[in-house]
Design a protein around this motif. Structure first.
Motif, PDB file in Angstrom:
ATOM      1  N   LEU A  16       0.639  -1.289   0.203  1.00  0.00           N
ATOM      2  CA  LEU A  16      -0.071  -0.103  -0.040  1.00  0.00           C
ATOM      3  C   LEU A  16       1.006   1.135   0.032  1.00  0.00           C
ATOM      4  O   LEU A  16       0.566   2.305  -0.757  1.00  0.00           O
TER       5      LEU A  16
ATOM      6  N   ALA B 250       0.066   7.635  -1.439  1.00  0.00           N
ATOM      7  CA  ALA B 250       0.724   8.493  -0.481  1.00  0.00           C
ATOM      8  C   ALA B 250      -0.130   8.430   0.818  1.00  0.00           C
ATOM      9  O   ALA B 250      -1.164   9.268   0.765  1.00  0.00           O
TER      10      ALA B 250
ATOM     11  N   LYS C  53       5.125   8.199  -9.372  1.00  0.00           N
ATOM     12  CA  LYS C  53       5.301   8.221  -7.745  1.00  0.00           C
ATOM     13  C   LYS C  53       5.567   9.636  -7.142  1.00  0.00           C
ATOM     14  O   LYS C  53       4.986   9.679  -6.030  1.00  0.00           O
TER      15      LYS C  53
ATOM     16  N   ALA D  80       2.709  11.804  -7.342  1.00  0.00           N
ATOM     17  CA  ALA D  80       1.587  11.296  -6.365  1.00  0.00           C
ATOM     18  C   ALA D  80       1.911  11.332  -4.839  1.00  0.00           C
ATOM     19  O   ALA D  80       1.239  11.192  -3.852  1.00  0.00           O
ATOM     20  N   GLY D  81       3.176  11.848  -4.731  1.00  0.00           N
ATOM     21  CA  GLY D  81       3.630  11.838  -3.317  1.00  0.00           C
ATOM     22  C   GLY D  81       3.974  10.702  -2.542  1.00  0.00           C
ATOM     23  O   GLY D  81       4.396  10.432  -1.377  1.00  0.00           O
ATOM     24  N   VAL D  82       4.101   9.372  -3.305  1.00  0.00           N
ATOM     25  CA  VAL D  82       4.586   8.408  -2.965  1.00  0.00           C
ATOM     26  C   VAL D  82       6.011   8.313  -2.383  1.00  0.00           C
ATOM     27  O   VAL D  82       6.718   7.739  -1.369  1.00  0.00           O
TER      28      VAL D  82
ATOM     29  N   GLU E  75      -2.960   3.084  -9.021  1.00  0.00           N
ATOM     30  CA  GLU E  75      -2.499   2.229  -7.904  1.00  0.00           C
ATOM     31  C   GLU E  75      -3.821   2.129  -6.822  1.00  0.00           C
ATOM     32  O   GLU E  75      -3.526   1.595  -5.532  1.00  0.00           O
TER      33      GLU E  75
ATOM     34  N   ALA F 229      -4.943  -0.907  -5.108  1.00  0.00           N
ATOM     35  CA  ALA F 229      -3.998  -1.436  -4.376  1.00  0.00           C
ATOM     36  C   ALA F 229      -4.254  -1.087  -2.910  1.00  0.00           C
ATOM     37  O   ALA F 229      -4.098  -2.024  -2.021  1.00  0.00           O
ATOM     38  N   GLY F 230      -5.186  -0.183  -2.901  1.00  0.00           N
ATOM     39  CA  GLY F 230      -5.653   0.546  -1.444  1.00  0.00           C
ATOM     40  C   GLY F 230      -6.691  -0.601  -0.906  1.00  0.00           C
ATOM     41  O   GLY F 230      -7.311  -0.686   0.007  1.00  0.00           O
TER      42      GLY F 230
ATOM     43  N   HIS G  58      -8.882  -3.442   0.216  1.00  0.00           N
ATOM     44  CA  HIS G  58      -8.544  -4.681   1.150  1.00  0.00           C
ATOM     45  C   HIS G  58      -9.609  -6.032   0.757  1.00  0.00           C
ATOM     46  O   HIS G  58     -10.644  -5.465   0.964  1.00  0.00           O
TER      47      HIS G  58
ATOM     48  N   LEU H  61      -8.135   6.998   2.293  1.00  0.00           N
ATOM     49  CA  LEU H  61      -6.646   6.933   1.825  1.00  0.00           C
ATOM     50  C   LEU H  61      -6.083   8.137   0.949  1.00  0.00           C
ATOM     51  O   LEU H  61      -5.333   8.628   1.151  1.00  0.00           O
TER      52      LEU H  61
END
Lengths: 258, 259
Positions: A94, A99, B80, B83-85, B104, B107-108, B110, B125
């Motif tokens: 994740l 972010a 990324k 996006a701030g990752v 992505e 990906a969050g 669950h 998120l």
């Protein structure tokens, strides 16, 4: 520190959602569901009471309450640490994609265990009158050592969650550390059992001050003295400062190592 | 998250001298045990690798920018960073407003939770509140068109359903910047039509879209501008047709090894 509070508040709904998800998932598959939160310490208490009250005969009346009053906060501490140490690595996928402030993960791990702690107080509250032990007014004092314990635990979880990102055996080391720490803290025994000349070593253990408040309030019905309360909060905030500083320093880097 | 100050109101995304450097350590010890073992051996070697090299880019609001490049060109790393990752090793990133990174977003999810529960979780998120997500829940469900599965755990979804739900969420939350990739090709003709309609609506509403694709044709069709990345640097920036020519030239050469 301000950042910690601000970000936690801003993302409180996410943290709560992750906590709720954690609790749901933890108990979804088990037959007994939520009852496990209560059953685990209850089972431990039965076994330990049997050993130390009946077989080894510690001269402590109502031993199970003596024990449980400290065992429950200890369980919170050790479970939180165990869950949180892996919280960054476990959510690696994740973190690599969205972010999100990294602190939500250890805090959510803490959150689900806080819920467990509160729930586990219920069987204790039932046990006290059942065993004929007085139900002291000092139970009302309990939120204070709880807050100190939560703050202390938070500091430790931040530190170890960060460490585990870089060195994956930290999770195992934490388990070993917790086992040793369990015996080093007066949970099964009372501090008076330790010979006077060695007591100072044990007093270096910050957990004594954290859990002391619980036992005094529930079992003895008295409040801890001011120096003890001061020590518990000093250790708590000290640990939080150290733990979160380390976490904060490395958090932007985690994504490259998970 | 502290380098991302808002810029002047006409620019949506601004990158200044951004470099993303990865230190590739040969056999980094990842247990404490290995560290002790290493005390008696010599240092392991390492080399630095710049996935993104000194990239400066300004994306005005309302622009639909196509980002193209071969495998290993640095496209996903750049996204990324935006996006701030990733926090860039050197340089600054500024993004005006909220970002929805579609690629992505799934990906969050669950997998044990239902689609409905994941709508709220995905929103959280991205930084939205539960109330905001609940307000949009119905329109998201309608757009995603996955029927009763919305109340089933996501692990039961096909990859198409997964994507449709992610797209519905990402576009419904009204982000200022949307990042999408060519997975838009998932879904039946009806869904694809709806998706492109929604993207057009976004453009008309003045939102900024970053479109990542291997299909230069799609970029020519939909984008105002294209940027070509190669080995972490911008090698072409301009109208999609012009950039396409450079890209085709590159494709004739051997592929760089993705590190």
């Amino acid at each position: 520190m301000r950042e910690l509070i601000a970000e936690t508040y801003r993302y409180r709904e996410l943290i709560w959602a992750l906590t709720a998800k954690e609790l749901k998932v933890r108990y979804k598959r088990s037959v007994l569901g939520f009852l496990w939160a209560l059953l685990n310490p209850a089972l431990m208490m039965v076994v330990l009471t049997l050993v130390f009250s009946t077989i080894m005969k510690f001269p402590i009346p109502h031993y199970s309450i003596f024990l449980l009053s400290v065992l429950l906060p200890w369980t919170f501490f050790s479970q939180s640490l165990s869950y949180a140490v892996d919280s960054i690595v476990g959510n690696g996928e994740l973190i690599k994609k969205v972010a999100v402030p990294k602190l939500v993960f250890p805090i959510a791990a803490l959150g689900s265990n806080i819920v467990n702690l509160l729930l586990s107080m219920i069987p204790l509250a039932i046990l006290v009158p059942l065993m004929g032990h007085p139900f002291y007014k000092t139970w009302l004092y309990l939120p204070i050592p709880m807050v100190a314990l939560i703050i202390f635990t938070a500091g430790m979880t931040f530190f170890f969650a960060a460490a585990n990102v870089y060195y994956r055996d930290v999770a195992h080391i934490v388990q070993i550390l917790l086992s040793a720490w369990f015996y080093f803290t007066p949970i099964i025994y009372a501090l008076d059992f330790i010979p006077a000349q060695y007591q100072w070593i044990f007093k270096l253990n910050p957990m004594i001050y954290m859990v002391n408040g619980f036992r005094l309030a529930v079992y003895y019905g008295v409040l801890p003295k001011w120096p003890s309360i001061a020590m518990s909060f000093a250790s708590a905030f000290g640990m939080l400062f150290i733990g979160f500083s380390v976490f904060r320093k490395f958090q932007d880097d985690f994504v490259f190592y998970v | 998250m502290s380098d991302r100050k808002p810029v002047s109101t006409s620019v949506a995304v601004k990158l200044e001298n951004v470099t993303q450097r990865f230190r590739v350590i040969h056999e980094r010890p990842d247990t404490l045990r290995e560290i002790f073992a290493r005390l008696f051996r010599s240092e392991a070697g390492f080399h630095d690798f710049d996935a993104v090299k000194n990239v400066s880019l300004e994306v005005p609001k309302g622009q639909m920018l196509g980002l193209v490049g071969r495998n290993g060109s640095g496209k996903s790393t750049l996204l990324k960073i935006i996006a701030g990752v990733y926090r860039p090793t050197i340089g600054t990133v500024s993004v005006q407003g909220s970002i929805a990174p579609l690629i992505e977003l799934g990906a969050g999810f669950h997998i044990e939770l239902t689609g409905r529960e994941n709508i709220v979780l995905s929103g959280l998120l991205m930084g939205y509140s539960k109330r905001e997500m609940l307000e949009r829940e119905q329109s998201i469900i309608e757009f995603a068109d996955i029927g009763d599965f919305i109340d089933a755990p996501v692990k039961q979804y096909s990859s198409g359903m997964h994507t449709r739900l992610a797209f519905a969420i990402a576009t419904e939350v009204d982000p200022k910047v949307l990042i999408i990739d060519e997975i838009l090709s998932v879904g039946d003709a009806g869904f694809q039509r709806k998706s492109f309609e929604r993207i057009e609506n976004f453009r008309r509403a003045g939102k900024t879209i970053l479109f990542v694709s291997h299909s230069i044709a799609q970029v020519i069709t939909h984008c105002d501008r294209a940027v070509l990345l190669e080995h972490g640097s911008v090698v072409a920036d301009g109208s999609p047709t012009e950039v396409a020519e450079v890209y085709n030239g590159l494709l004739a050469m051997p592929t760089p090894v993705a590190q």
